[in-house]
Design a protein around this motif. Sequence first.
Motif, mmCIF file in Angstrom:
data_model
loop_
_atom_site.group_PDB
_atom_site.id
_atom_site.type_symbol
_atom_site.label_atom_id
_atom_site.label_comp_id
_atom_site.label_asym_id
_atom_site.label_seq_id
_atom_site.Cartn_x
_atom_site.Cartn_y
_atom_site.Cartn_z
ATOM 1 N N GLY A 102 80.941 31.829 53.541
ATOM 2 C CA GLY A 102 81.454 30.777 54.401
ATOM 3 C C GLY A 102 80.499 29.616 54.554
ATOM 4 N N LEU A 103 79.213 29.916 54.722
ATOM 5 C CA LEU A 103 78.232 28.844 54.904
ATOM 6 C C LEU A 103 78.066 28.027 53.625
ATOM 7 C CD1 LEU A 103 76.770 28.394 57.604
ATOM 8 C CD2 LEU A 103 74.683 29.139 56.486
ATOM 9 N N VAL A 104 78.099 28.685 52.488
ATOM 10 C CA VAL A 104 77.994 27.977 51.212
ATOM 11 C C VAL A 104 79.138 26.983 51.060
ATOM 12 C CG1 VAL A 104 78.308 28.297 48.719
ATOM 13 C CG2 VAL A 104 76.594 29.643 49.949
ATOM 14 N N LEU A 105 80.336 27.383 51.451
ATOM 15 C CA LEU A 105 81.478 26.473 51.363
ATOM 16 C C LEU A 105 81.301 25.287 52.303
ATOM 17 C CD1 LEU A 105 84.271 25.753 50.313
ATOM 18 C CD2 LEU A 105 85.255 27.219 52.088
ATOM 19 N N GLN A 106 80.885 25.547 53.549
ATOM 20 C CA GLN A 106 80.691 24.464 54.500
ATOM 21 C C GLN A 106 79.556 23.536 54.076
ATOM 22 O OE1 GLN A 106 82.700 23.908 57.125
ATOM 23 N NE2 GLN A 106 83.913 25.688 56.528
ATOM 24 N N ALA A 107 78.568 24.078 53.365
ATOM 25 C CA ALA A 107 77.416 23.281 52.932
ATOM 26 C C ALA A 107 77.809 22.174 51.967
ATOM 27 C CB ALA A 107 76.374 24.185 52.275
ATOM 28 N N ARG A 108 78.904 22.370 51.234
ATOM 29 C CA ARG A 108 79.335 21.357 50.270
ATOM 30 C C ARG A 108 79.622 20.017 50.946
ATOM 31 N NH1 ARG A 108 81.066 25.095 46.245
ATOM 32 N NH2 ARG A 108 79.315 26.561 46.248
ATOM 33 N N TYR A 109 79.869 20.043 52.244
ATOM 34 C CA TYR A 109 80.229 18.828 52.986
ATOM 35 C C TYR A 109 79.153 18.472 54.001
ATOM 36 C CZ TYR A 109 84.395 20.722 50.887
ATOM 37 O OH TYR A 109 85.280 21.265 49.982
ATOM 38 N N SER A 110 77.931 18.893 53.707
ATOM 39 C CA SER A 110 76.798 18.630 54.590
ATOM 40 C C SER A 110 75.628 18.096 53.767
ATOM 41 C CB SER A 110 76.374 19.915 55.324
ATOM 42 O OG SER A 110 77.476 20.508 55.991
ATOM 43 N N ASP A 111 74.689 17.448 54.438
ATOM 44 C CA ASP A 111 73.506 16.915 53.758
ATOM 45 C C ASP A 111 72.315 17.855 53.854
ATOM 46 O OD1 ASP A 111 74.681 14.331 53.087
ATOM 47 O OD2 ASP A 111 74.595 13.926 55.242
ATOM 48 N N LEU A 112 72.302 18.685 54.875
ATOM 49 C CA LEU A 112 71.194 19.601 55.104
ATOM 50 C C LEU A 112 71.727 20.847 55.781
ATOM 51 C CD1 LEU A 112 68.045 20.051 55.142
ATOM 52 C CD2 LEU A 112 68.082 19.044 57.448
ATOM 53 N N VAL A 113 71.229 22.014 55.361
ATOM 54 C CA VAL A 113 71.639 23.296 55.930
ATOM 55 C C VAL A 113 70.435 23.936 56.613
ATOM 56 C CG1 VAL A 113 72.646 25.557 55.472
ATOM 57 C CG2 VAL A 113 73.337 23.592 54.092
ATOM 58 N N VAL A 114 70.607 24.389 57.843
ATOM 59 C CA VAL A 114 69.537 25.053 58.588
ATOM 60 C C VAL A 114 69.939 26.502 58.831
ATOM 61 C CG1 VAL A 114 68.136 25.057 60.686
ATOM 62 C CG2 VAL A 114 68.935 22.874 59.723
ATOM 63 N N ILE A 115 69.111 27.422 58.368
ATOM 64 C CA ILE A 115 69.363 28.845 58.564
ATOM 65 C C ILE A 115 68.082 29.511 59.052
ATOM 66 C CG2 ILE A 115 71.134 28.891 56.759
ATOM 67 C CD1 ILE A 115 69.124 30.324 54.942
ATOM 68 N N GLY A 116 68.185 30.763 59.457
ATOM 69 C CA GLY A 116 67.016 31.507 59.885
ATOM 70 C C GLY A 116 66.539 32.464 58.802
ATOM 71 N N GLN A 117 65.244 32.696 58.770
ATOM 72 C CA GLN A 117 64.689 33.719 57.893
ATOM 73 C C GLN A 117 65.216 35.078 58.347
ATOM 74 O OE1 GLN A 117 60.577 34.593 58.564
ATOM 75 N NE2 GLN A 117 60.218 35.416 56.520
ATOM 76 N N VAL A 118 65.606 35.904 57.406
ATOM 77 C CA VAL A 118 66.124 37.222 57.746
ATOM 78 C C VAL A 118 64.978 38.121 58.206
ATOM 79 C CG1 VAL A 118 67.268 39.281 56.861
ATOM 80 C CG2 VAL A 118 68.069 37.015 56.149
ATOM 81 N N ASN A 119 65.146 38.706 59.388
ATOM 82 C CA ASN A 119 64.152 39.614 59.941
ATOM 83 C C ASN A 119 64.572 41.049 59.631
ATOM 84 O OD1 ASN A 119 62.353 41.105 61.432
ATOM 85 N ND2 ASN A 119 62.755 40.077 63.386
ATOM 86 N N PRO A 120 63.803 41.782 58.812
ATOM 87 C CA PRO A 120 64.185 43.158 58.471
ATOM 88 C C PRO A 120 64.338 44.052 59.697
ATOM 89 C CG PRO A 120 62.389 42.373 57.064
ATOM 90 C CD PRO A 120 62.558 41.364 58.149
ATOM 91 N N ALA A 121 63.641 43.723 60.788
ATOM 92 C CA ALA A 121 63.710 44.548 62.001
ATOM 93 C C ALA A 121 64.880 44.150 62.894
ATOM 94 C CB ALA A 121 62.405 44.433 62.781
ATOM 95 N N ASP A 122 65.599 43.104 62.514
ATOM 96 C CA ASP A 122 66.709 42.610 63.333
ATOM 97 C C ASP A 122 67.979 42.623 62.480
ATOM 98 O OD1 ASP A 122 67.909 41.660 65.603
ATOM 99 O OD2 ASP A 122 67.335 39.576 65.289
ATOM 100 N N TYR A 123 68.216 43.753 61.851
ATOM 101 C CA TYR A 123 69.300 43.861 60.864
ATOM 102 C C TYR A 123 70.681 43.724 61.501
ATOM 103 C CZ TYR A 123 72.610 46.029 57.644
ATOM 104 O OH TYR A 123 73.707 46.273 56.843
ATOM 105 N N SER A 124 71.539 42.985 60.839
ATOM 106 C CA SER A 124 72.926 42.871 61.267
ATOM 107 C C SER A 124 73.831 43.353 60.144
ATOM 108 C CB SER A 124 73.271 41.408 61.593
ATOM 109 O OG SER A 124 74.677 41.259 61.746
ATOM 110 N N PRO A 125 74.754 44.268 60.425
ATOM 111 C CA PRO A 125 75.656 44.748 59.371
ATOM 112 C C PRO A 125 76.626 43.662 58.907
ATOM 113 C CG PRO A 125 76.321 45.602 61.522
ATOM 114 C CD PRO A 125 74.998 44.931 61.713
#
Length: 282
Positions: A102-125
Motif C-alpha cells: 500500500g505504501l509503495v503505491l501511495q509513494a508514486r504520488y509523493s515526493d518523499l516517503v518517511v518510514i520508521g526503522q523496523v525494531n526487531p523487539a517491536d514486532y508486528s504481525p
Amino acid sequence: MEYRTILVHVDESRRAHEQIRIAALLAQKYNAHLIGAAATGVAPQFFMPGVIGDSNLALLGSALNDLREHAESLLAEFESSAWKMDVKSFEKRLIEEDAGTGLVLQARYSDLVVIGQVNPADYSPLLRADFQEYVLMNSGRPVLIVPYAGHFPQVGKRVLLAWDGSMEATRAVSASIPLLQQADLVRVLVLDTGRPADAHGEQPGADIAIYLARHGIKLEVTEQKIPADIDVGNALLSHAADFGADLIVMGGYGHTRFREILLGGVTRTVLASMTVPVLMFH
C-alpha cells in the motif's frame, strides 16, 4: 525537485510519533502537503466468498473490521499531531492492504516517503519482515528512515553525504537537494571502495562539490579510503558520529534479479544499525 507532497507511514510501533513529528516538521519547512497512511495489513479481497470457506466468512469479516478500526485510531492520532504542529495542509489515508504494498503505491504520488526503522523487539504481525527494504526498492521515491531509538529535534542541519560516483548515489543526491540547501553544512564523504578511477573524475569529490555549490549548498569534502577487509557500512556510521551528523544521505544499493531484499552490504548494515535518520534512494 521540490518536496510538495510528503507521505508518512502511520504504524502501530511505539516510535510512530517520532516519524510523524519529523514528517510534520519537513512539511512545515517546505510548505508541503502531508499524507498520513495507515494500513489494515490485509487486503479485503482475502475475505471474499470463494477465497475462504463460507463458515469462516463472518468471523474473518469481523476481524477485518477490527483491523480497520485500529488503523483509523492510528490515523486519528496522526490527525491530532498534525493539528498540534500546525501543519497547514494534510490528510489521512486508510490503506486496505499490507503496509508495504500500500505504501509503495501511495509513494508514486509523493515526493518523499518517511518510514520508521523496523525494531526487531517491536514486532508486528501486520508488517512484513522486509518492510523497509521493500519500500526502498519498490517505491521509486527517496525514503527517509527514522531510527527506532533516539530523539531527533532537528534533521538536516549537519548532513553526511556518502558519495562513491555510483548511479544510486547520484539519485540520492538529486532527491536530497531541497534538504541539502537548508543545511548549515554538508560533508561530502568520498568513499574510495575500489571503483574504477573514472567514477570520481581527476580529483575525487571535486566534480560533485562544484555541482552542489551551484545549488547554493554549503559543503566540505573529505576522502576516506576503505580497505577491502573493512565493513564500509560501519565505517560510514562511525564517520557520521564523528562529524555530528543529524542526517545521512546515501544510495540504496541492491540486486533485484534474485530477490528484492538482497541488498548491498553497506545498505543492510546502515538499515540495521542507523543512529540518525537516513535518506536513501535506490
